[in-house]
Design an enzyme around this catalytic site. Structure first.
Site, mmCIF file in Angstrom:
data_model
loop_
_atom_site.group_PDB
_atom_site.id
_atom_site.type_symbol
_atom_site.label_atom_id
_atom_site.label_comp_id
_atom_site.label_asym_id
_atom_site.label_seq_id
_atom_site.Cartn_x
_atom_site.Cartn_y
_atom_site.Cartn_z
ATOM 1 N N HIS A 1 19.813 -35.292 -8.100
ATOM 2 C CA HIS A 1 19.067 -35.774 -6.940
ATOM 3 C C HIS A 1 17.568 -35.501 -7.043
ATOM 4 O O HIS A 1 16.889 -35.445 -6.023
ATOM 5 C CB HIS A 1 19.644 -35.155 -5.671
ATOM 6 N N ASN B 1 -1.652 1.922 5.915
ATOM 7 C CA ASN B 1 -0.713 0.880 5.478
ATOM 8 C C ASN B 1 -0.410 0.023 6.694
ATOM 9 O O ASN B 1 -0.209 0.565 7.779
ATOM 10 C CB ASN B 1 0.607 1.487 4.998
ATOM 11 N N GLY B 2 -0.310 -1.284 6.527
ATOM 12 C CA GLY B 2 0.012 -2.162 7.654
ATOM 13 C C GLY B 2 -1.149 -3.090 7.949
ATOM 14 O O GLY B 2 -2.072 -3.234 7.133
ATOM 15 N N GLU C 1 18.374 -16.553 -8.391
ATOM 16 C CA GLU C 1 17.914 -15.213 -8.742
ATOM 17 C C GLU C 1 17.333 -15.182 -10.154
ATOM 18 O O GLU C 1 16.305 -14.555 -10.397
ATOM 19 C CB GLU C 1 19.094 -14.234 -8.573
ATOM 20 N N ARG D 1 4.898 0.338 -6.173
ATOM 21 C CA ARG D 1 4.933 -0.478 -4.956
ATOM 22 C C ARG D 1 4.079 -1.742 -5.086
ATOM 23 O O ARG D 1 4.208 -2.656 -4.286
ATOM 24 C CB ARG D 1 4.417 0.349 -3.765
ATOM 25 N N GLU E 1 8.653 -14.056 -11.334
ATOM 26 C CA GLU E 1 8.005 -12.814 -10.926
ATOM 27 C C GLU E 1 7.311 -12.085 -12.059
ATOM 28 O O GLU E 1 6.200 -11.617 -11.911
ATOM 29 C CB GLU E 1 9.062 -11.837 -10.389
ATOM 30 N N CYS F 1 0.820 -1.206 0.000
ATOM 31 C CA CYS F 1 0.000 0.000 0.000
ATOM 32 C C CYS F 1 0.859 1.263 0.000
ATOM 33 O O CYS F 1 1.977 1.269 0.505
ATOM 34 C CB CYS F 1 -0.872 0.032 1.241
ATOM 35 N N TRP G 1 -2.884 -2.739 -1.459
ATOM 36 C CA TRP G 1 -2.427 -4.096 -1.817
ATOM 37 C C TRP G 1 -3.123 -5.019 -0.817
ATOM 38 O O TRP G 1 -2.847 -4.965 0.373
ATOM 39 C CB TRP G 1 -0.908 -4.173 -1.686
ATOM 40 N N LYS H 1 13.521 -14.090 -11.041
ATOM 41 C CA LYS H 1 13.185 -13.010 -11.987
ATOM 42 C C LYS H 1 12.149 -13.488 -12.991
ATOM 43 O O LYS H 1 11.182 -12.797 -13.282
ATOM 44 C CB LYS H 1 14.421 -12.528 -12.756
ATOM 45 N N LYS I 1 6.457 -3.957 -4.226
ATOM 46 C CA LYS I 1 7.878 -3.613 -4.254
ATOM 47 C C LYS I 1 8.494 -3.752 -2.877
ATOM 48 O O LYS I 1 9.608 -4.215 -2.725
ATOM 49 C CB LYS I 1 8.054 -2.179 -4.775
HETATM 50 O O1 M6R Z 1 13.423 -4.276 -0.172
HETATM 51 P P1 M6R Z 1 13.993 -5.647 0.100
HETATM 52 O O2 M6R Z 1 15.311 -5.843 -0.568
HETATM 53 O O3 M6R Z 1 14.063 -5.966 1.553
HETATM 54 O O4 M6R Z 1 12.966 -6.640 -0.556
HETATM 55 C C1 M6R Z 1 13.120 -8.025 -0.436
HETATM 56 C C2 M6R Z 1 12.244 -8.759 -1.425
HETATM 57 O O5 M6R Z 1 10.898 -8.465 -1.194
HETATM 58 C C3 M6R Z 1 12.590 -8.401 -2.868
HETATM 59 O O6 M6R Z 1 13.935 -8.634 -3.148
HETATM 60 C C4 M6R Z 1 11.710 -9.223 -3.839
HETATM 61 O O7 M6R Z 1 12.050 -10.559 -3.781
HETATM 62 C C5 M6R Z 1 11.859 -8.646 -5.252
HETATM 63 N N1 M6R Z 1 10.575 -8.530 -5.866
HETATM 64 C C6 M6R Z 1 12.701 -9.467 -6.121
HETATM 65 O O8 M6R Z 1 12.750 -9.024 -7.438
#
Ligand code: M6R
Length: 611
Positions: free
Chosen positions: A507, A99-100, A484, A27, A491, A2, A73, A488, A606
């Site tokens: 394995h 927010n929260g 990673e 965000r 996501e 949010c 969100w 990517k 985000k």
């Molecule tokens: O702001 P942060 O680095 O603490 O965020 C951690 C994760 O939420 C963040 O890296 C998330 O996995 C990304 N969407 C990855 O692309």
């Protein structure tokens, strides 16, 4: 997650708020809303994009100069018009954005329902609005006092902003665990959950701390604790420019951020890699290096991409400085038996500096006496402020939800820290230090070389756009890069992908390999090359489609792989800074081909400020 924007001053609030909401889109959100005070309370909210809200209100004659806006969100209740913020009391005399998470919302709601309150949404936030109303009614309190009292009764986290039709010249804001800042302009004030919506209006901000509440009027702001102790706040200058938060000619923020990495890695190293003195200078660690060297172990805690950077850090610290490292998911660490104490050092890594689980791990470690060091990108963020010491990544604002330049900057910081400690610990000779510093210094140029020609990656992306699954394999420093790369792709393109240490393939995952399975093999480290070649043979024997990421010299890999993306050579331990780039591009082009919303992928936020 949010986002919050609020405005009080002389401008048209609608413009400032809509503009701010658009800047908050990165965000991640599912609905948006706005409340302004103009002959009473005007409240408009809509499921969908900020643009849908804009259409809803475009023909209205709104002339208000104060108001609040929110991007939601969903946590409690599905994305819908009714669950969108702001929420109001029964009389619709005030509007609140939040927010929260109010954790005890169900108990409060039950109690309020018994007292005759009717709820329209499924949200925890509406409960807070009714609680304020109830407290004001029962205690004959002023509105501000009622907000204060209500906040003392809620458990959980909040960043809130409230406007009331009877007090058109004030906005009340408060924070507990969810970031909030006040922007100070000329005869105008802003409130926001991060700096992006207010850049361009003002560079001056104050950050609210937990349990602080503030009243913002057209003439100023007053901050105190929830228990009425006045607080004088330091005014900070934002280092963020408008240019930095715009796309600069790129179709997506993600692509812009991928292409910025030559510069961001340079920025991250500026004034820190001192080649002519053969040393690393990290001012943020002054006075703490000894403690790091004497640590029984270093625990790295982070989430998502930052956790992957932490895994690369583990290899770097152990190889260069011989310090034992454990890498923990912050969300798991906090619920484990806490065996951390003053003999340990925790490093928390977070791009946003606001991730709730990482913050909780930090607080737990601090409580138990450990030194906590932060690696953050957002200057002034909660994690940056709460750690004992730290190193900023200086990658500039990262707007795309998928983290790219923050990852390479985090790895750069970790490499610099490991080199600094290795030199101090004498585990690195002067000669090796020299070689590694010069390699590190040449990374930005090599990143730019990769980015100069992306045609092969685009070609591979078009061939595998509709593959339902992907496997990513890597060894040693590039095992985290495999994780990673898979993250990517998942996501932003919604393709199922898994990352594995290459040898683990035998394995289990090998059962998945057939002629339909693309297998991305990261084969850029010399000391594991032979083994990786065997892994490629194993995939080929099962007709898997190997896409290799190799450095120029590795002809055996190039010969065996069906597709090869070559990158410049560097020292083994620095390869993640290069191998991650083609993987970011591969996922980007696949997502674009699949017409996915690259910068705001579904369901993602985000910065994850709820647990
Ligand atoms: O702001 P942060 O680095 O603490 O965020 C951690 C994760 O939420 C963040 O890296 C998330 O996995 C990304 N969407 C990855 O692309």
């Amino acid at each position: 997650m949010c986002g919050i924007i609020g405005y009080i001053g002389h401008r048209q609030a609608r413009e400032v708020i809509l503009n701010g909401l658009k800047r908050l889109e990165y965000r991640g959100y599912d609905s948006a809303g706005i409340a302004v005070i103009q002959d009473g309370l005007g409240l408009y909210k809509k499921r969908g994009k900020v643009h849908d809200l804009e259409l809803l209100i475009q023909d209205l004659e709104l002339n208000a100069t104060s108001g609040i806006g929110h991007t939601r969100w969903a946590t409690h209740g599905v994305p819908s018009d009714v669950n969108a913020h702001p929420h109001t009391d029964s009389q619709s005399s005030f509007a609140l954005i939040h927010n929260g998470i109010i954790e005890n919302y169900d108990v409060l709601r039950e109690d309020l329902e018994k007292k005759g309150h009717t709820f329209h949404s499924e949200t925890d936030t509406e409960v807070l609005a009714h609680l304020i109303e109830e407290i004001q009614k029962m205690g004959s309190l002023g509105f501000y006092e009622a907000v204060q009292q209500a906040l003392l009764q809620v458990d959980g986290t909040y960043g809130i902003a409230v406007v009331h039709e009877e007090y058109p010249d004030q906005i009340i804001v408060a924070r507990m665990g969810s970031p909030l800042l006040i922007g100070i302009g000329e005869d105008e004030f802003f409130v926001a959950s991060d700096a992006s919506p207010i850049v361009g209006y003002t560079q001056k901000v104050v950050y609210l701390e937990d349990e602080e509440i503030a009243v913002i009027t057209r003439d100023g702001y007053e901050v105190s604790t929830l228990k009425n102790v006045p607080h004088t706040k330091e005014v900070h200058e934002l280092a963020l420019s408008l240019e930095q938060i715009e796309k600069g000619g790129f179709p997506h923020f993600m692509l812009k951020e991928i292409f910025e990495q030559g510069d961001t890695i340079s920025d991250c190293m500026r004034g820190r890699v001192i080649l002519n003195e053969n040393r690393i200078q990290l001012g943020g660690l002054d006075g703490y290096v000894d403690k790091l060297l004497k640590a029984r172990r270093i625990i790295i805690a982070a989430c998502g991409t930052s956790w992957h950077a932490g895994l690369v850090g583990e290899y770097l610290f152990e190889y260069l400085a011989h310090i034992p490292v454990e890498v923990e998911y912050a969300s798991e660490f906090r619920y484990r038996e806490q065996l951390i104490d003053e003999n340990d050092v925790m490093i928390v890594i977070s791009q946003s500096g606001e991730t709730a689980d990482t913050l909780a791990a930090l607080r737990e470690a601090k409580k138990r006496g450990a030194l906590v060091i932060g690696i953050c990108n957002v200057v002034g963020s909660t994690i940056a402020r709460e750690t004992h010491a730290g190193v900023y990544t200086h990658a500039g604002p990262e707007i795309g939800v998928a983290s790219t330049k923050a990852f390479t900057a985090q790895v750069t910081v970790l490499a610099m820290m490991a080199l600094l400690l290795g030199k101090e610990n004498r585990t690195l000779s002067e000669e090796s230090m020299k070689e590694l510093l010069s390699e590190l210094d040449s990374i930005p140029e090599k990143v730019n070389e990769i980015l100069k020609d992306t045609s092969e990656i685009e070609r591979i992306a078009s061939l595998f756009t509709y593959a339902p699954n992907f496997l990513y394999l890597g060894r040693s420093y590039n095992f985290p890069v495999a994780l990673e790369g898979a993250l990517k792709l998942k996501e932003i393109s919604y393709i199922h992908a898994e990352g594995y240490p290459a040898a683990e393939m035998k394995h289990g995952p090998i059962a998945l390999i057939d002629e339909h399975m693309p297998v991305v093999v990261i084969a850029a480290t010399d000391h594991t090359n032979e083994k990786i070649v065997s892994n490629i043979e194993e995939v080929n024997a099962r007709k898997g489609r190997v896409i290799s990421i190799t450095s120029n010299g590795q002809s055996s890999v190039n010969r065996l792989a069906e597709f090869s993306v070559t990158i410049p050579e560097t020292h083994d331990c620095l390869t993640p800074l290069l191998t991650s780039i083609p993987l970011q591009l591969l996922s980007y082009y696949i997502a674009v081909n699949r017409k996915c919303d690259v910068d705001q992928p579904r369901n993602l936020a985000k910065s994850v400020t709820v647990e």
